[in-house]
Design a protein around this motif. Structure first.
Motif, PDB file in Angstrom:
ATOM      1  N   UNK A 194      33.918  44.630 -53.144  1.00  0.00           N
ATOM      2  CA  UNK A 194      34.644  43.941 -54.205  1.00  0.00           C
ATOM      3  C   UNK A 194      36.013  43.465 -53.724  1.00  0.00           C
ATOM      4  N   UNK A 195      36.723  44.300 -52.965  1.00  0.00           N
ATOM      5  CA  UNK A 195      38.029  43.879 -52.451  1.00  0.00           C
ATOM      6  C   UNK A 195      37.863  42.701 -51.493  1.00  0.00           C
ATOM      7  N   UNK A 196      36.816  42.730 -50.679  1.00  0.00           N
ATOM      8  CA  UNK A 196      36.578  41.625 -49.752  1.00  0.00           C
ATOM      9  C   UNK A 196      36.309  40.325 -50.517  1.00  0.00           C
ATOM     10  N   UNK A 197      35.436  40.402 -51.524  1.00  0.00           N
ATOM     11  CA  UNK A 197      35.130  39.207 -52.317  1.00  0.00           C
ATOM     12  C   UNK A 197      36.376  38.674 -53.021  1.00  0.00           C
ATOM     13  N   UNK A 198      37.180  39.590 -53.553  1.00  0.00           N
ATOM     14  CA  UNK A 198      38.376  39.185 -54.293  1.00  0.00           C
ATOM     15  C   UNK A 198      39.373  38.492 -53.392  1.00  0.00           C
ATOM     16  N   UNK A 206      34.017  35.961 -61.152  1.00  0.00           N
ATOM     17  CA  UNK A 206      33.884  35.786 -62.607  1.00  0.00           C
ATOM     18  C   UNK A 206      32.942  36.806 -63.224  1.00  0.00           C
ATOM     19  N   UNK A 207      31.847  37.125 -62.521  1.00  0.00           N
ATOM     20  CA  UNK A 207      30.904  38.084 -63.094  1.00  0.00           C
ATOM     21  C   UNK A 207      31.538  39.462 -63.215  1.00  0.00           C
ATOM     22  N   UNK A 208      32.432  39.796 -62.278  1.00  0.00           N
ATOM     23  CA  UNK A 208      33.107  41.088 -62.358  1.00  0.00           C
ATOM     24  C   UNK A 208      34.123  41.095 -63.502  1.00  0.00           C
ATOM     25  N   UNK A 212      34.203  43.763 -66.659  1.00  0.00           N
ATOM     26  CA  UNK A 212      35.365  44.550 -67.072  1.00  0.00           C
ATOM     27  C   UNK A 212      35.787  44.212 -68.495  1.00  0.00           C
ATOM     28  N   UNK A 213      35.630  42.956 -68.870  1.00  0.00           N
ATOM     29  CA  UNK A 213      35.987  42.565 -70.239  1.00  0.00           C
ATOM     30  C   UNK A 213      35.020  43.192 -71.238  1.00  0.00           C
TER      31      UNK A 213
END
Length: 558
Positions: A194-198, A206-208, A212-213
């Motif tokens: 996740x950190x790499x993608x971010x 967006x899917x993440x 979280x929302x």
């Protein structure tokens, strides 16, 4: 005689300190009856509806921005006196051509509230932003601030991220309220997926964000001053997040992720402390960082279109005047558009995300790269080494291999003189047009990203320039080719496509028919009918020449 307040009053930083931190020439102090060291608590927009004659309205320590009120307006004195009754530290009015009237000066001198004026050419949004940033920066940081944070250059977000990472003991990401990455700490260990993608996408996927929302995580994050914990799972390491606030305004968030080892027990407390120290840095970024980015992008555009003095705007754009540069132009499309499917809504389209990634790759590709966006186009100015003729080779390959969407990328010639950048830009744009016209002749399913340098497509680019010049004259003419094109458009027939394929195949009916996916006899029938119906006789060299020009132009508007 005016009394002077202490230099660092208990109620907050002084007016003098705040004015010293904003851009010179933005505001003028007209009258300060208590001096300029009065304490300031906040900066707000003046709302006349809040004033009460009985004095119940309170604005103690506030700088009031009286938007829409000119110093020469009849209501200016009433606004000043109302602010004075409420205990405001200062009121800011718009300065007109004639300046403050004597009656207004006298009213200010007889009260306690300082009278300031906003100079012409300055926007209220910029005034509010700079005053609030200065207020946050000059406020006491408190004894528990992160070690080294006070020594950071204001707005140094990467430095802040590294400082907080050392304090918290984890990997830090600083994000804006829209989950876009503003800065991140250096990585001592391999980041989780996740950190790499971010970091690569410069925003949380967006899917993440949706995950979280829907889970209520963001609601908890934005509604509390505390640290919110996101436990580790089989996919991602544990995370801590805290909102960075200035008053009621959310400036962004700090995220801590376990970096090769679990987060320490006191990591949440350290992150909470770091959020307070981050306020002036994020506030500065919000006000000056975006303004600086806009100014830099405007300077890049001025260099590309030749509208500014090269030496002056080169400095603003961050370019070295004596260094050779080339221009790369990348034009992005949502692949769904090319298949006839409506694209996503503006502001979150696939092509915008593709260009964001390309801009990030350009920044990391070579020191000194600068970029500018225009719609679905990204302009990249790449510095070249001595005698280097192809500085954009690897970046061009990256543009051709974007994972989503379709990109057409072109690179112009290297130019040693910045005044020649417009010519390099024009050549790169022509390469993009050639690639787009090639793609237009393919089935939508076969269209993919493509890129080329100007030197690879000189004949096609030259033909494009010739057609650009001919097009206005062609539109004013008429004849057999015009009649055939109009018939195809009106009836959906394919005489023009058949003639074009035959010409492109140098008169080989079998090859042309294969490209059209028809039987050679069908092609021969269409060519015969084109001659009978419209007079397009391909045995005539002149008509072959006119048909080639007319059908090339027709494909542009088809």
């Amino acid at each position: 005689m005016a009394t002077q307040e202490p230099n660092r009053p208990d109620g907050g930083p002084s007016l003098e300190q705040i004015l010293a931190l904003i851009a010179p020439g933005m505001l003028d102090v007209v009258v300060a009856p208590r001096g300029s060291r009065v304490p300031v608590a906040d900066v707000v927009l003046h709302d006349p509806g809040e004033e009460r004659d009985d004095g119940s309205w309170a604005a103690s320590g506030l700088i009031l921005l009286a938007v829409g009120v000119d110093v020469a307006a009849p209501e200016a004195i009433d606004v000043l006196r109302g602010a004075d009754r409420a205990g405001a530290a200062a009121v800011v009015l718009r300065r007109g051509a004639r300046g403050p009237r004597a009656a207004l000066r006298e009213a200010a001198a007889s009260g306690r509230t300082a009278l300031l004026t906003r100079r012409p050419g300055q926007g209220w949004t910029e005034v509010l932003g700079q005053l609030r940033t200065a207020l946050a920066h000059s406020a006491p940081a408190g004894p528990a601030g992160p070690a080294g944070a006070a020594g950071l250059r204001l707005g140094d977000l990467p430095g802040l991220a590294n400082t907080v990472a050392a304090l918290v003991g984890g990997a830090i990401t600083i994000e804006d309220p829209q989950s876009r990455v503003l800065a991140y700490s250096r990585m001592d260990h391999e980041p989780d997926p996740m950190r790499r993608l971010t970091i690569l996408g410069q925003e949380v996927p967006r899917w993440r964000v949706d995950e979280l929302r829907e889970s209520g995580f963001f609601q908890a994050l934005w509604s509390t001053d505390g640290v919110v914990r996101l436990p580790a799972d089989e996919r991602y390491a544990e995370r801590l997040a805290v909102a960075v606030r200035h008053g009621s305004e959310v400036l962004g968030s700090l995220w801590a992720a376990a970096d090769g080892r679990p987060l320490a027990e006191d990591a949440a407390a350290a992150l909470h402390t770091a959020a307070r120290a981050a306020v002036p840095h994020l506030s500065h970024h919000q006000t000056w960082g975006r303004a600086a980015a806009r100014a830099r992008e405007s300077a890049v555009r001025a260099l590309l279109d030749g509208s500014g003095q090269a030496a002056r705007v080169a400095h603003e754009a961050g370019l070295a005047p004596g260094r050779p540069y080339t221009v790369m132009v990348a034009e992005a499309y949502d692949s769904r558009e090319l298949r006839g499917v409506p694209a996503a809504a503006p502001g979150g389209t696939a092509e915008e995300r593709v260009l964001d990634v390309l801009a990030l790759q350009a920044a990391a590709y070579r020191p000194g790269c600068v970029t500018a966006r225009s719609g679905r186009r990204l302009y990249v100015l790449l510095p070249a080494g001595e005698d280097e003729t192809d500085p954009a080779r690897a970046l061009l390959a990256a543009a051709r291999s974007v994972p989503r969407g379709v990109v057409f990328a072109g690179v112009g010639p290297v130019t040693a003189d910045l005044s020649r950048l417009p010519a390099s830009r024009e050549a790169a744009e022509l390469v993009v047009r050639v690639l787009a016209e090639r793609a237009a002749r393919l089935p939508a399913a076969d269209v993919g990203s493509a890129g080329a340098a100007f030197g690879e497509l000189v004949p096609e680019v030259s033909a494009l320039r010739v057609l650009d010049r001919i097009a206005p004259l062609w539109e004013s003419l008429s004849g057999p080719v015009h009649a055939m094109v109009e018939h195809d458009r009106a009836h959906g027939s394919e005489y023009g496509a058949s003639v074009a394929a035959y010409l492109d195949a140098f008169g080989d009916a079998g090859t042309a028919a294969g490209r059209l996916n028809v039987h050679p006899n069908t092609l021969r029938y269409r060519l015969r009918r084109a001659r009978e119906l419209f007079g397009v006789d391909l045995a005539d060299p002149t008509l072959r020449f006119l048909a080639d020009i007319g059908l090339r132009l027709a494909r542009r508007t088809g």
